[in-house]
Design a protein around this motif. Sequence first.
Motif, PDB file in Angstrom:
ATOM      1  N   LEU A 306       0.826  -1.209   0.000  1.00 49.36           N
ATOM      2  CA  LEU A 306       0.000   0.000   0.000  1.00 49.36           C
ATOM      3  C   LEU A 306       0.859   1.257   0.000  1.00 49.36           C
ATOM      4  CD1 LEU A 306      -2.835  -0.946   2.533  1.00 49.36           C
ATOM      5  CD2 LEU A 306      -3.029  -0.769   0.049  1.00 49.36           C
ATOM      6  N   THR A 307       1.937   1.224   0.775  1.00 48.04           N
ATOM      7  CA  THR A 307       2.841   2.375   0.817  1.00 48.04           C
ATOM      8  C   THR A 307       3.535   2.571  -0.525  1.00 48.04           C
ATOM      9  OG1 THR A 307       3.213   1.958   3.173  1.00 48.04           O
ATOM     10  CG2 THR A 307       4.778   3.410   2.054  1.00 48.04           C
ATOM     11  N   THR A 308       3.900   1.482  -1.181  1.00 50.37           N
ATOM     12  CA  THR A 308       4.537   1.571  -2.501  1.00 50.37           C
ATOM     13  C   THR A 308       3.590   2.183  -3.526  1.00 50.37           C
ATOM     14  OG1 THR A 308       5.949  -0.337  -2.054  1.00 50.37           O
ATOM     15  CG2 THR A 308       5.574   0.213  -4.365  1.00 50.37           C
ATOM     16  N   LEU A 309       2.326   1.794  -3.486  1.00 50.57           N
ATOM     17  CA  LEU A 309       1.369   2.232  -4.501  1.00 50.57           C
ATOM     18  C   LEU A 309       0.921   3.678  -4.310  1.00 50.57           C
ATOM     19  CD1 LEU A 309      -0.936  -0.935  -4.709  1.00 50.57           C
ATOM     20  CD2 LEU A 309       0.949  -0.293  -6.227  1.00 50.57           C
ATOM     21  N   LYS A 310       1.019   4.167  -3.079  1.00 48.66           N
ATOM     22  CA  LYS A 310       0.493   5.502  -2.774  1.00 48.66           C
ATOM     23  C   LYS A 310       1.189   6.565  -3.616  1.00 48.66           C
ATOM     24  CE  LYS A 310       2.014   7.724   0.724  1.00 48.66           C
ATOM     25  NZ  LYS A 310       2.440   8.958   0.001  1.00 48.66           N
ATOM     26  N   GLY A 311       0.398   7.295  -4.381  1.00 47.78           N
ATOM     27  CA  GLY A 311       0.920   8.463  -5.082  1.00 47.78           C
ATOM     28  C   GLY A 311       1.673   8.181  -6.366  1.00 47.78           C
ATOM     29  N   LEU A 312       1.635   6.955  -6.906  1.00 48.07           N
ATOM     30  CA  LEU A 312       2.336   6.688  -8.168  1.00 48.07           C
ATOM     31  C   LEU A 312       1.561   7.304  -9.325  1.00 48.07           C
ATOM     32  CD1 LEU A 312       3.541   2.971  -7.942  1.00 48.07           C
ATOM     33  CD2 LEU A 312       4.826   5.061  -7.497  1.00 48.07           C
ATOM     34  N   PRO A 313       2.233   8.070 -10.193  1.00 47.89           N
ATOM     35  CA  PRO A 313       1.548   8.612 -11.367  1.00 47.89           C
ATOM     36  C   PRO A 313       1.357   7.513 -12.407  1.00 47.89           C
ATOM     37  CG  PRO A 313       3.857   9.163 -11.463  1.00 47.89           C
ATOM     38  CD  PRO A 313       3.647   8.470 -10.150  1.00 47.89           C
ATOM     39  N   LEU A 314       0.380   7.699 -13.309  1.00 48.78           N
ATOM     40  CA  LEU A 314       0.222   6.755 -14.408  1.00 48.78           C
ATOM     41  C   LEU A 314       1.399   6.870 -15.356  1.00 48.78           C
ATOM     42  CD1 LEU A 314      -3.585   7.218 -15.186  1.00 48.78           C
ATOM     43  CD2 LEU A 314      -2.513   5.271 -14.043  1.00 48.78           C
ATOM     44  N   THR A 315       1.914   5.793 -15.972  1.00 49.16           N
ATOM     45  CA  THR A 315       1.341   4.456 -15.796  1.00 49.16           C
ATOM     46  C   THR A 315       2.345   3.594 -15.024  1.00 49.16           C
ATOM     47  OG1 THR A 315       2.215   3.830 -17.973  1.00 49.16           O
ATOM     48  CG2 THR A 315      -0.082   4.500 -17.867  1.00 49.16           C
ATOM     49  N   TYR A 316       3.189   2.861 -15.745  1.00 48.14           N
ATOM     50  CA  TYR A 316       4.135   1.995 -15.055  1.00 48.14           C
ATOM     51  C   TYR A 316       5.275   2.816 -14.466  1.00 48.14           C
ATOM     52  CZ  TYR A 316       7.352  -1.741 -13.901  1.00 48.14           C
ATOM     53  OH  TYR A 316       8.201  -2.579 -13.209  1.00 48.14           O
ATOM     54  N   ASN A 317       5.662   2.476 -13.252  1.00 45.00           N
ATOM     55  CA  ASN A 317       6.853   3.036 -12.598  1.00 45.00           C
ATOM     56  C   ASN A 317       7.652   1.880 -12.014  1.00 45.00           C
ATOM     57  OD1 ASN A 317       6.182   6.169 -12.413  1.00 45.00           O
ATOM     58  ND2 ASN A 317       4.313   5.025 -11.929  1.00 45.00           N
ATOM     59  N   ARG A 318       8.949   2.029 -11.947  1.00 47.10           N
ATOM     60  CA  ARG A 318       9.785   0.928 -11.494  1.00 47.10           C
ATOM     61  C   ARG A 318       9.533   0.571 -10.025  1.00 47.10           C
ATOM     62  NH1 ARG A 318      14.253  -1.474 -13.998  1.00 47.10           N
ATOM     63  NH2 ARG A 318      14.508  -3.506 -13.005  1.00 47.10           N
ATOM     64  N   ASP A 319       8.873   1.485  -9.308  1.00 47.92           N
ATOM     65  CA  ASP A 319       8.460   1.155  -7.943  1.00 47.92           C
ATOM     66  C   ASP A 319       7.698  -0.170  -7.902  1.00 47.92           C
ATOM     67  OD1 ASP A 319       8.424   4.006  -8.674  1.00 47.92           O
ATOM     68  OD2 ASP A 319       8.026   4.404  -6.556  1.00 47.92           O
TER      69      ASP A 319
END
Length: 465
Positions: A306-319
Motif C-alpha cells: 500500500l505504501t509503494t502504490l500511494k501516489g504513483l503517477p500513471l502508468t508503469y513506474n519501477r516502484d
Amino acid sequence: MRLWGGRFEGGPADALTRLSVSVHFDWRLVPYDLLASRAHARVLNRAGLLADDELARMLAAIDDLEEACKSGAFRPTVADEDVHTALERGLLERLGSLGGKLRAGRSRNDQIATDLRLYLRDHVRTIVSRLVELETALMSQAEQHAETAAPGMTHLQHAQPVSFGHQLLAHVHPLTRDIERLRDWDKRAAISPLGSGALAGSSLPLDPQAVAAELGFDAAAANSMDAVADRDFAAEFLFCAAMIGIHLSRLGEEIVLWASQEFRWIEMDDAYSTGSSIMPQKKNPDVAELARGKSGRLIGSLMTLLTTLKGLPLTYNRDLQEDKEPVFDAVDTLLLVLPAVSGLVSTMRVNTAKLETSASDGFALATDLAELLVRKGVAFRDAHEAVGHLVVWCQVNDKEFGELTDEELAKVSPHFGGDVRDVLSVPGALAARKAYGGTAPDRVRDQLDTLRETVDAQAAWATGA
C-alpha cells in the motif's frame, strides 16, 4: 541480453544493475510467463505476424525451455535482469532471431501484470484448499464436543457456560468468510492485461480478448493504462491474507491458553509441539505461537505494498518491482502455517473433564438466574441487581450458588425462592440457549450441517470440481 539499450552508448553501472535485478525472486513466475507466451505466439500467428511453421517451432521451443527450467538445465544468470529477460535468452538460444519475434506487441509492463495475476489466481486456490483442511479439522473436533460444556469468557473472565463445539465453530465461521473474500477477489483478478503493451495498447492486429480466454481470464482489460499501472488486485489479496493471518493468530492465542497449566483444556500431540533445551518437563505450543507471530509478516506485506502504490503517477513506474516480494512472502507464509495449524487442531486431545468441571466456575450461571427472575415478571434491571448482590454474598461467605439454603436466598432478595436450583445446571443452561445461533448442542449440530455444505462448496471451487 538486456531488453533495452539501443539508444544507449554505454552499459549501466554495476550499482544500477544490482539495484534493478529481480530475477532472483521473480523466477517463480516462469510457468506463468511461458503460459502467456504460448497464447501471445498464437495471437501473433492469427495476426499474420508469425507463420505457421514459425509458430510450431516457437511452441516447441517454449515447451523445451519449460522442461529445462523444471529440471534446472536452464537457469537465470547474473546478467539476466528479470524472468522475462532470462526466458527470452532461452528462446534466442533455441531459435535464433525467430525467438525475438515474440516480443512484438507486448511489453514487460503487461507481461508482469499478467504473470502476477496468473500466479495469484493459481495459488489462491491452493490456499483455499489448505483453509478447507483447517475448517474440517475444527469441525471434526466440534462434532465430538457439541455437548461438552466449557467456560465461555469475555475479558478473559468466566462469563457463561458454552458448548466447546460452539467455541470451535466460532473459529470456522471467520475462515469461511476469508475464503469467500478470496473467491470474490478472484472475480476482479480475472482480467487479462496482456495486449496492453507498455501503456497504450498495440497498433498490431492483436486480439486481447482471445488471449484472455485462452489464459482462463474472464475478459481483457478495458483500459490499457489501468491494466499496467494498478496493483489493487495484489493489495486486495494481501488484505485477504492479512485477515487470514489475524484469524490464525486469534486461534493460536486461544490454543496457547488452552494448553497452559492454568487452563489445561487440551493436550497437544507430540508431533505438533516442542520441548525446552533446559527444562525437561516443557511442552511448548510453538505451532500456535508461530501462527500468532507470522500474522505480523502478513500485515506488514499489506502495508508495504500500500505504501509503494500511494501516489504513483500513471502508468508503469519501477516502484512496481516491489509488488512481488510481499505477495510471494504472503503466499509462502500461508502455505507454511496453515498445514501446521490444521495438524495441531486435528490431533489435539480435549480434556473434557477439566472443561466441564470449570464451566460453572466464577458464578457463570448468574445470567441464567437473572433470566429466571425475568420469566417470573421481575424487570431485568432489578434481577441483575439482585443476582449481583447474591454473588457478593456468596463470595463473602465462601459458597457457590448450589450450596445456598432457601433461607440464605431469601436473606439476599425476596425474589429468590427454591426454584432457583432449577436453572443451576450447566447442561440445562446450554440447552436453554436454543435460539438460532445459540450454544445449545442442537444448534451446534445445525451449524455443522450448514458449514459442511459451505465447506464442501469451497473445496469444490478450489479444485475446479
